[in-house]
Design a protein around this motif. Structure first.
Motif, PDB file in Angstrom:
ATOM      1  N   UNK A 517       2.920   9.063  -0.832  1.00 22.95           N
ATOM      2  CA  UNK A 517       2.717  10.140  -0.011  1.00 22.95           C
ATOM      3  C   UNK A 517       1.988   9.853   1.463  1.00 22.95           C
ATOM      4  N   UNK A 518       1.358  11.026   1.975  1.00 23.26           N
ATOM      5  CA  UNK A 518       0.810  10.724   3.138  1.00 23.26           C
ATOM      6  C   UNK A 518      -0.676  11.045   3.198  1.00 23.26           C
ATOM      7  N   UNK A 519      -1.146  11.314   2.020  1.00 19.36           N
ATOM      8  CA  UNK A 519      -2.503  11.696   1.905  1.00 19.36           C
ATOM      9  C   UNK A 519      -3.476  10.489   2.354  1.00 19.36           C
ATOM     10  N   UNK A 520      -4.875  10.348   2.697  1.00 16.46           N
ATOM     11  CA  UNK A 520      -5.518   9.456   3.006  1.00 16.46           C
ATOM     12  C   UNK A 520      -5.531   8.150   1.963  1.00 16.46           C
ATOM     13  N   UNK A 521      -5.518   8.638   0.748  1.00 18.17           N
ATOM     14  CA  UNK A 521      -5.603   7.776  -0.598  1.00 18.17           C
ATOM     15  C   UNK A 521      -4.355   6.920  -0.456  1.00 18.17           C
ATOM     16  N   UNK A 522      -3.129   7.740  -0.283  1.00 18.95           N
ATOM     17  CA  UNK A 522      -1.653   7.275  -0.505  1.00 18.95           C
ATOM     18  C   UNK A 522      -1.529   6.151   0.956  1.00 18.95           C
ATOM     19  N   UNK A 523      -2.213   6.650   2.049  1.00 21.34           N
ATOM     20  CA  UNK A 523      -1.986   5.898   3.135  1.00 21.34           C
ATOM     21  C   UNK A 523      -2.793   4.255   2.812  1.00 21.34           C
ATOM     22  N   UNK A 524      -3.981   4.497   2.357  1.00 21.94           N
ATOM     23  CA  UNK A 524      -4.668   3.200   2.015  1.00 21.94           C
ATOM     24  C   UNK A 524      -3.891   2.194   1.206  1.00 21.94           C
ATOM     25  N   UNK A 525      -3.433   2.937   0.225  1.00 23.85           N
ATOM     26  CA  UNK A 525      -2.372   2.214  -0.880  1.00 23.85           C
ATOM     27  C   UNK A 525      -1.263   1.564  -0.107  1.00 23.85           C
ATOM     28  N   UNK A 526      -0.619   2.334   0.846  1.00 26.23           N
ATOM     29  CA  UNK A 526       0.641   1.883   1.393  1.00 26.23           C
ATOM     30  C   UNK A 526       0.282   0.704   2.177  1.00 26.23           C
ATOM     31  N   UNK A 527      -0.968   0.597   3.098  1.00 27.93           N
ATOM     32  CA  UNK A 527      -1.233  -0.495   3.786  1.00 27.93           C
ATOM     33  C   UNK A 527      -1.500  -1.839   2.932  1.00 27.93           C
ATOM     34  N   UNK A 528      -2.560  -1.406   1.704  1.00 29.39           N
ATOM     35  CA  UNK A 528      -2.661  -2.476   0.993  1.00 29.39           C
ATOM     36  C   UNK A 528      -1.596  -3.349   0.321  1.00 29.39           C
TER      37      UNK A 528
END
Length: 642
Positions: A517-528
């Protein structure tokens, strides 16, 4: 008051040398006072200093004046003023920092850590408890057991402190009622059993009045135990089990004063070392034997746990700061994937997938924390599902490091577990310590999964394509023009016969990252994930172009650190929010303003602009064609190809 009534013994000793020698022979007890806010911790420590005659006459006079100014009546002294040194603490009447105090009696020396009771400063309590041998847990007799009492008790047990005193304080404010005391002790015993505290010593006290501190109080005839001071003087903290374990010596410093001497300095975490002992240096696995144990006072025949020494070898082998010198026959483990217990200390929640600096012993590595397996409810001791950890949360997580770490399980004290199993996590951007942790064990996949060496390496792939592989990382707000410019750059590179691949944010979320999704945690995982894919493509010799908002500096830095130097090029599309919002090609800003789209960057989620990008583009003054040409010019400038 006589001249010597409250003067420290050292000032009235006729033979100072004899006094010092007497104190050198005394054992030392390090202990901590903890509990909820305003339970009387600072007052208790001030009372201990007063009763052990560790207060100077001028300090006592100033204390009496401050107590009267603060409203204390009669002969009573506000002993908390001795410890609450910060101005903010005195104004608020609470302890914020960790205050360490030394005092001594005829039987023992003490270092006591007075730690904050407020939830906001639980991290300070962990700091104070990390090297304590005993914990005094205070409970206000009027309030009973509170959440912070439970949290501190859980942490004390988690950190391996086995000697616990339950001090039911402020008994004077409940008229020394035995029933009140008995009920609190009974309630605490139930809680202690639930978290694995097998034994504790309970006593009714009043730090303010002095009941059962240095002398048995007549106000509690129903209490048959000893005083707190007597308990502190006589409690058996046991032998240092580290002496019986195998050698563990984290190297803190390579001591090379001249070409004729090369030693390795540090503090022995466990075991005993003697000249001639066979050792193994980890993680390299190189072996040698001890030549000498060097100190400022001369060479030693042997040294044991707790000693700070310099070791020299009989062989010239590679050894540097962060390595661990171990007994050759019983070395420590080295791994890069662990289960760990974390105490989260930062006001910002933990972001699974974000890279933090992990300091463990003298080692420093990059570590990534995964989603928690669970967090602990300190009231019910339930293991609750959690997606992240908030301030003061305690949870169990998996974490991975970018290189192998020499470690021991934190609970295995005899093998140097506290030194090689306890760690902290540091935010790379703010340098704030965000968590303290304890390694439980290495995950099996850490031993079973190894990097497979291949004969056709990254250099061979790049040479075949006749290009320097790299990642061109386009970042900026939605609507800034990242995808458009990246597409133009790729077209130009393609015409130049360069081998490229473009990873676009929207396209990737249709496949690889469609579960995010677009939570901060999901954004971090997206970029990782994008970083890992980009790294593999660079290994294949490609020029990789990525077009992602990638709003957080920490994740952009994480990807940069995955790659060799100069193979990550950060390209910032510097477009003001109002300009990007006017473009709003996809209608996303409109939805975000209407509350239909949560966590949208620039509206209700932050964008952290690059501070020093390699290339900065301004789409308010440049066309996509001009911006793309600027990127091409930078790439083929020989000064940027080193």
């Amino acid at each position: 008051m006589t001249d010597n009534a409250y003067r420290p013994d050292a000032l009235i000793a006729e033979n100072v040398e004899e006094y010092l020698n007497t104190h050198l022979e005394k054992t030392m007890l390090r202990f901590i006072t903890c509990g909820s806010v305003d339970d009387g911790k600072s007052t208790l420590i001030g009372r201990l200093l007063y009763d052990s005659k560790m207060i100077f006459e001028d300090q006592l006079a100033a204390l009496e004046d401050e107590s009267k100014a603060g409203g204390t009546q009669g002969q009573d002294i506000d002993f908390a003023l001795l410890v609450d040194g910060l101005a903010a603490e005195r104004e608020q009447g609470i302890t914020i920092d960790v205050a360490y105090r030394f005092f001594a009696t005829e039987k023992r020396k003490f270092i006591v850590a007075d730690t904050p009771g407020h939830e906001q400063y639980t991290r300070n309590m962990v700091t104070g408890a990390s090297d304590s041998q005993l914990a005094v847990i205070l409970i206000d007799a009027r309030k009973g057991i509170l959440t912070q009492t439970r949290r501190h008790s859980y942490l004390v047990n988690l950190l391996g402190i086995k000697n616990i005193v339950l001090a039911v304080n402020k008994m004077d404010l409940v008229d020394y009622d035995q029933a009140t005391y008995d009920q609190i002790v009974s309630d605490y015993r139930v809680f202690a059993d639930s978290i694995g505290i097998a034994e504790f010593t309970a006593m009714p006290i009043s730090g303010f009045k002095g009941d059962n501190i240095a002398s048995v109080s007549e106000n509690t005839p129903w209490y048959n135990g000893i005083t707190l001071m007597n308990h502190l003087e006589t409690v058996d903290v046991g032998e240092d089990v580290r002496q019986s374990g195998p050698l563990r010596f984290p190297v803190q410093w390579v001591n090379r004063p001249n070409l004729d001497f090369r030693g390795f300095s540090g503090q022995i975490a466990s075991g005993v070392v003697k000249p001639g002992d066979e050792i193994r240096v980890l993680p390299s696995g190189k072996t040698s034997t001890i030549k000498s144990i060097v100190t400022m006072d001369g060479d030693l025949e042997q040294a044991s746990a707790g000693a700070s020494v310099t070791l020299t070898f009989n062989d010239e082998i590679d050894c540097s700061r962060g390595d661990v010198i171990c007994a050759a026959a019983d070395p420590a483990e080295a791994a890069d994937s662990f289960e760990a217990t974390l105490v989260w200390m930062d006001e910002h929640e933990m972001l699974p997938g974000r890279s933090y600096v992990m300091k463990i012993g003298t080692q420093s590595v990059n570590a990534t924390v995964q989603h928690p397996k669970y967090r602990v409810d300190v009231n019910s001791i339930e293991q609750l599902a959690a997606k992240t950890l908030q301030l003061n949360d305690i949870g169990v997580c998996s974490l991975t490091t970018d290189k192998r770490v020499v470690f021991e399980s934190y609970n295995d004290i005899a093998r140097g577990g506290h030194e090689l199993g306890g760690f902290i996590l540091i935010d790379k951007m703010t340098n704030a310590t965000v968590a303290a942790g304890m390694l439980n064990f290495a995950l099996r996949r850490s031993d079973n999964v190894h990097w497979q060496a291949t004969e056709v390496d990254r250099t061979a792939h790049a040479n075949l394509k006749n290009q320097k592989p790299m990642v061109l990382w386009f970042t900026g707000l939605s609507g800034s023009g990242k995808s458009t410019i990246a597409n133009e750059v790729e077209k130009k590179l393609h015409l130049m016969n360069r081998h490229t691949f473009l990873l676009d944010g929207d396209n990737v979320r249709h496949g690889l990252n469609k579960d995010l999704g677009f939570t901060e945690a999901d954004r971090v995982e997206n970029i990782r994930r994008i970083g890992e894919v980009s790294k593999l493509m660079v290994e294949a010799g490609l020029i990789v172009l990525t077009a992602f908002i990638s709003p957080f500096r920490g994740e952009r830095r994480m990807v940069r650190e995955m790659l060799p130097e100069a193979e990550f090029v950060e390209i910032y599309i510097e477009t003001p929010l109002e300009v990007a919002e006017k473009r709003d090609v996809k209608g996303l800003y409109k939805k975000a303003r209407a509350g239909e789209l949560k966590n949208f960057t620039g509206i209700d989620s932050p964008y952290e602009a690059p501070t020093n990008p390699e290339i900065r583009l301004d789409t308010t003054t440049q066309t996509p064609e001009e911006a793309a040409q600027k990127v091409i010019a930078w790439l083929f400038d020989s000064s940027n190809q080193s």
